[in-house]
Design a protein around this motif. Structure first.
Motif, PDB file in Angstrom:
ATOM      1  N   SER A 140       1.000  -1.150  -0.063  1.00  0.00           N
ATOM      2  CA  SER A 140      -0.018   0.202  -0.128  1.00  0.00           C
ATOM      3  C   SER A 140       0.950   1.225  -0.113  1.00  0.00           C
ATOM      4  O   SER A 140       1.825   1.281   0.846  1.00  0.00           O
ATOM      5  CB  SER A 140      -0.766  -0.025   1.247  1.00  0.00           C
ATOM      6  N   VAL A 141       0.708   2.122  -0.753  1.00  0.00           N
ATOM      7  CA  VAL A 141       1.469   3.282  -1.155  1.00  0.00           C
ATOM      8  C   VAL A 141       0.486   4.569  -0.750  1.00  0.00           C
ATOM      9  O   VAL A 141      -0.366   4.755  -1.506  1.00  0.00           O
ATOM     10  CB  VAL A 141       2.035   3.374  -2.518  1.00  0.00           C
ATOM     11  N   ALA A 142       1.053   5.470   0.029  1.00  0.00           N
ATOM     12  CA  ALA A 142       0.380   6.671   0.152  1.00  0.00           C
ATOM     13  C   ALA A 142       1.367   7.832  -0.276  1.00  0.00           C
ATOM     14  O   ALA A 142       2.617   7.819   0.033  1.00  0.00           O
ATOM     15  CB  ALA A 142       0.239   7.238   1.834  1.00  0.00           C
ATOM     16  N   LEU A 143       0.823   8.817  -1.008  1.00  0.00           N
ATOM     17  CA  LEU A 143       1.899   9.862  -1.666  1.00  0.00           C
ATOM     18  C   LEU A 143       2.112  11.069  -0.538  1.00  0.00           C
ATOM     19  O   LEU A 143       0.911  11.185   0.050  1.00  0.00           O
ATOM     20  CB  LEU A 143       1.498  10.244  -2.884  1.00  0.00           C
ATOM     21  N   SER A 144       2.936  11.830  -0.684  1.00  0.00           N
ATOM     22  CA  SER A 144       2.943  13.077   0.121  1.00  0.00           C
ATOM     23  C   SER A 144       2.395  14.085  -0.499  1.00  0.00           C
ATOM     24  O   SER A 144       1.884  15.018   0.077  1.00  0.00           O
ATOM     25  CB  SER A 144       4.518  13.227   0.508  1.00  0.00           C
ATOM     26  N   VAL A 145       2.355  14.185  -1.927  1.00  0.00           N
ATOM     27  CA  VAL A 145       1.832  15.065  -2.768  1.00  0.00           C
ATOM     28  C   VAL A 145       0.944  14.321  -3.525  1.00  0.00           C
ATOM     29  O   VAL A 145       1.447  13.545  -4.490  1.00  0.00           O
ATOM     30  CB  VAL A 145       2.750  15.895  -3.446  1.00  0.00           C
ATOM     31  N   ARG A 146      -0.198  15.097  -3.931  1.00  0.00           N
ATOM     32  CA  ARG A 146      -1.123  14.287  -5.003  1.00  0.00           C
ATOM     33  C   ARG A 146      -1.288  15.209  -6.408  1.00  0.00           C
ATOM     34  O   ARG A 146      -2.489  15.190  -6.751  1.00  0.00           O
ATOM     35  CB  ARG A 146      -2.348  13.823  -4.561  1.00  0.00           C
ATOM     36  N   ASP A 147      -0.340  15.758  -6.641  1.00  0.00           N
ATOM     37  CA  ASP A 147      -0.308  16.761  -7.847  1.00  0.00           C
ATOM     38  C   ASP A 147       0.034  15.794  -9.200  1.00  0.00           C
ATOM     39  O   ASP A 147       0.528  14.773  -9.176  1.00  0.00           O
ATOM     40  CB  ASP A 147       0.365  18.018  -7.550  1.00  0.00           C
ATOM     41  N   ARG A 148      -0.574  16.384 -10.110  1.00  0.00           N
ATOM     42  CA  ARG A 148      -0.376  15.912 -11.514  1.00  0.00           C
ATOM     43  C   ARG A 148       1.074  15.462 -11.655  1.00  0.00           C
ATOM     44  O   ARG A 148       1.458  13.925 -12.070  1.00  0.00           O
ATOM     45  CB  ARG A 148      -0.910  16.686 -12.689  1.00  0.00           C
ATOM     46  N   ALA A 149       1.971  16.209 -11.701  1.00  0.00           N
ATOM     47  CA  ALA A 149       3.470  15.770 -11.892  1.00  0.00           C
ATOM     48  C   ALA A 149       3.872  14.606 -10.848  1.00  0.00           C
ATOM     49  O   ALA A 149       4.634  13.943 -11.485  1.00  0.00           O
ATOM     50  CB  ALA A 149       4.410  17.007 -11.472  1.00  0.00           C
ATOM     51  N   THR A 150       3.528  14.824  -9.423  1.00  0.00           N
ATOM     52  CA  THR A 150       4.051  13.593  -8.758  1.00  0.00           C
ATOM     53  C   THR A 150       3.289  12.313  -9.163  1.00  0.00           C
ATOM     54  O   THR A 150       4.068  11.425  -9.189  1.00  0.00           O
ATOM     55  CB  THR A 150       3.570  14.005  -7.265  1.00  0.00           C
ATOM     56  N   ILE A 151       1.964  12.414  -9.369  1.00  0.00           N
ATOM     57  CA  ILE A 151       1.323  11.165  -9.848  1.00  0.00           C
ATOM     58  C   ILE A 151       1.785  10.561 -11.213  1.00  0.00           C
ATOM     59  O   ILE A 151       2.171   9.279 -11.156  1.00  0.00           O
ATOM     60  CB  ILE A 151      -0.094  11.416 -10.163  1.00  0.00           C
ATOM     61  N   THR A 152       2.224  11.523 -12.105  1.00  0.00           N
ATOM     62  CA  THR A 152       3.027  11.003 -13.269  1.00  0.00           C
ATOM     63  C   THR A 152       4.118  10.215 -13.044  1.00  0.00           C
ATOM     64  O   THR A 152       4.582   9.218 -13.685  1.00  0.00           O
ATOM     65  CB  THR A 152       3.037  12.313 -14.305  1.00  0.00           C
ATOM     66  N   SER A 153       4.987  11.091 -12.280  1.00  0.00           N
ATOM     67  CA  SER A 153       6.327  10.651 -12.020  1.00  0.00           C
ATOM     68  C   SER A 153       6.386   9.312 -11.255  1.00  0.00           C
ATOM     69  O   SER A 153       7.080   8.310 -11.568  1.00  0.00           O
ATOM     70  CB  SER A 153       7.116  11.746 -11.133  1.00  0.00           C
ATOM     71  N   PHE A 154       5.480   9.113 -10.370  1.00  0.00           N
ATOM     72  CA  PHE A 154       5.393   7.918  -9.591  1.00  0.00           C
ATOM     73  C   PHE A 154       4.775   6.820 -10.537  1.00  0.00           C
ATOM     74  O   PHE A 154       5.489   5.744 -10.472  1.00  0.00           O
ATOM     75  CB  PHE A 154       4.216   8.132  -8.452  1.00  0.00           C
ATOM     76  N   GLU A 155       3.780   6.873 -11.051  1.00  0.00           N
ATOM     77  CA  GLU A 155       3.575   5.812 -12.171  1.00  0.00           C
ATOM     78  C   GLU A 155       4.550   5.434 -13.360  1.00  0.00           C
ATOM     79  O   GLU A 155       4.621   4.235 -13.448  1.00  0.00           O
ATOM     80  CB  GLU A 155       2.338   6.331 -12.919  1.00  0.00           C
ATOM     81  N   GLU A 156       5.416   6.536 -13.823  1.00  0.00           N
ATOM     82  CA  GLU A 156       6.246   6.205 -14.880  1.00  0.00           C
ATOM     83  C   GLU A 156       7.306   5.474 -13.973  1.00  0.00           C
ATOM     84  O   GLU A 156       7.612   4.465 -14.746  1.00  0.00           O
ATOM     85  CB  GLU A 156       6.656   7.322 -15.435  1.00  0.00           C
ATOM     86  N   ALA A 157       7.845   5.597 -12.948  1.00  0.00           N
ATOM     87  CA  ALA A 157       8.903   5.046 -12.218  1.00  0.00           C
ATOM     88  C   ALA A 157       8.290   3.569 -11.853  1.00  0.00           C
ATOM     89  O   ALA A 157       9.109   2.665 -11.790  1.00  0.00           O
ATOM     90  CB  ALA A 157       9.296   5.690 -10.914  1.00  0.00           C
ATOM     91  N   VAL A 158       6.970   3.439 -11.256  1.00  0.00           N
ATOM     92  CA  VAL A 158       6.567   2.026 -11.052  1.00  0.00           C
ATOM     93  C   VAL A 158       6.482   1.291 -12.252  1.00  0.00           C
ATOM     94  O   VAL A 158       7.021   0.004 -12.208  1.00  0.00           O
ATOM     95  CB  VAL A 158       5.207   2.241 -10.682  1.00  0.00           C
ATOM     96  N   CYS A 159       6.176   1.703 -13.348  1.00  0.00           N
ATOM     97  CA  CYS A 159       6.142   0.892 -14.670  1.00  0.00           C
ATOM     98  C   CYS A 159       7.477   0.323 -15.089  1.00  0.00           C
ATOM     99  O   CYS A 159       7.699  -0.714 -15.621  1.00  0.00           O
ATOM    100  CB  CYS A 159       5.589   1.522 -15.733  1.00  0.00           C
ATOM    101  N   ASP A 160       8.612   0.864 -14.615  1.00  0.00           N
ATOM    102  CA  ASP A 160      10.171   0.674 -14.895  1.00  0.00           C
ATOM    103  C   ASP A 160      10.383  -0.411 -13.923  1.00  0.00           C
ATOM    104  O   ASP A 160      11.598  -0.850 -14.096  1.00  0.00           O
ATOM    105  CB  ASP A 160      11.036   1.794 -14.863  1.00  0.00           C
ATOM    106  N   LEU A 161       9.791  -0.731 -13.169  1.00  0.00           N
ATOM    107  CA  LEU A 161      10.234  -1.748 -11.877  1.00  0.00           C
ATOM    108  C   LEU A 161       9.868  -3.176 -12.129  1.00  0.00           C
ATOM    109  O   LEU A 161       8.628  -3.380 -12.047  1.00  0.00           O
ATOM    110  CB  LEU A 161       9.851  -1.292 -10.557  1.00  0.00           C
ATOM    111  N   PRO A 162      10.787  -4.150 -12.527  1.00  0.00           N
ATOM    112  CA  PRO A 162      10.204  -5.502 -13.057  1.00  0.00           C
ATOM    113  C   PRO A 162       9.908  -6.071 -11.928  1.00  0.00           C
ATOM    114  O   PRO A 162       8.853  -7.110 -12.057  1.00  0.00           O
ATOM    115  CB  PRO A 162      11.543  -6.010 -13.678  1.00  0.00           C
ATOM    116  N   GLU A 163      10.029  -5.711 -10.658  1.00  0.00           N
ATOM    117  CA  GLU A 163       9.660  -6.503  -9.371  1.00  0.00           C
ATOM    118  C   GLU A 163       8.045  -6.357  -9.574  1.00  0.00           C
ATOM    119  O   GLU A 163       7.479  -6.999  -8.598  1.00  0.00           O
ATOM    120  CB  GLU A 163      10.158  -6.000  -8.185  1.00  0.00           C
TER     121      GLU A 163
END
Length: 152
Positions: free
Chosen positions: A68-91
């Motif tokens: 379960s992940v809670a973000l510190s900030v929920r703005d568009r830039a943070t959400i986009t950066s988080f989702e792009e980074a998650v997509c790059d993790l093979p685990e």
């Protein structure tokens, strides 16, 4: 979508490589109309793709954790950066954005607890905008992944 379409989908979810002739027999059709229905379900986007289900232990990914992940900030830039980074993790084998207190639920598959600790420390905790991570190691799969089809 009628009862026969739902039967076709249910059978294909269990045995996606089933020959059309056997699928037709199971759903009470002859092969030609059965194949037409399958092709229509594919063309309509109901069947999105076919995939092989793997034994996670045999491929070295037998330790699974829901995170379960809670973000510190929920703005568009943070959400986009988080989702792009998650997509790059093979685990990370599955990731969902949620409504409610938790922003995301990740399914992480690794070899063992030590591999998860390394992934947690070196990758998950370093994701953009992460305020909190809560790990839920998988004990047992009770219902495997399936679509919510009604009984035929």
């Amino acid at each position: 979508m009628d009862r026969i379409d739902r039967m076709i989908l249910r059978v294909l979810q269990q045995e996606g490589r089933l020959p059309n002739s056997e699928l037709a027999e199971r759903v009470g059709l002859t092969p030609s109309p059965c194949l037409r229905r399958v092709r229509r379900l594919e063309a309509d986007g109901v069947i999105t793709h076919y995939a092989a289900c793997l034994d996670s232990v045999k491929i070295g990914r037998g330790f699974e954790v829901f995170v379960s992940v809670a973000l510190s900030v929920r703005d568009r830039a943070t959400i986009t950066s988080f989702e792009e980074a998650v997509c790059d993790l093979p685990e990370v084998v599955e990731a969902h954005r949620l409504f409610g207190e938790v922003d995301y639920r990740l399914r992480v598959a690794v070899a063992d607890a030590e591999a998860y600790e390394r992934c947690y420390t070196n990758k998950l905790a370093m994701l953009p905008g992460v305020a909190q991570l809560v790990s839920h190691p998988l004990m047992k799969v009770v219902v495997p992944r399936r679509a919510g089809l009604n009984s035929a």
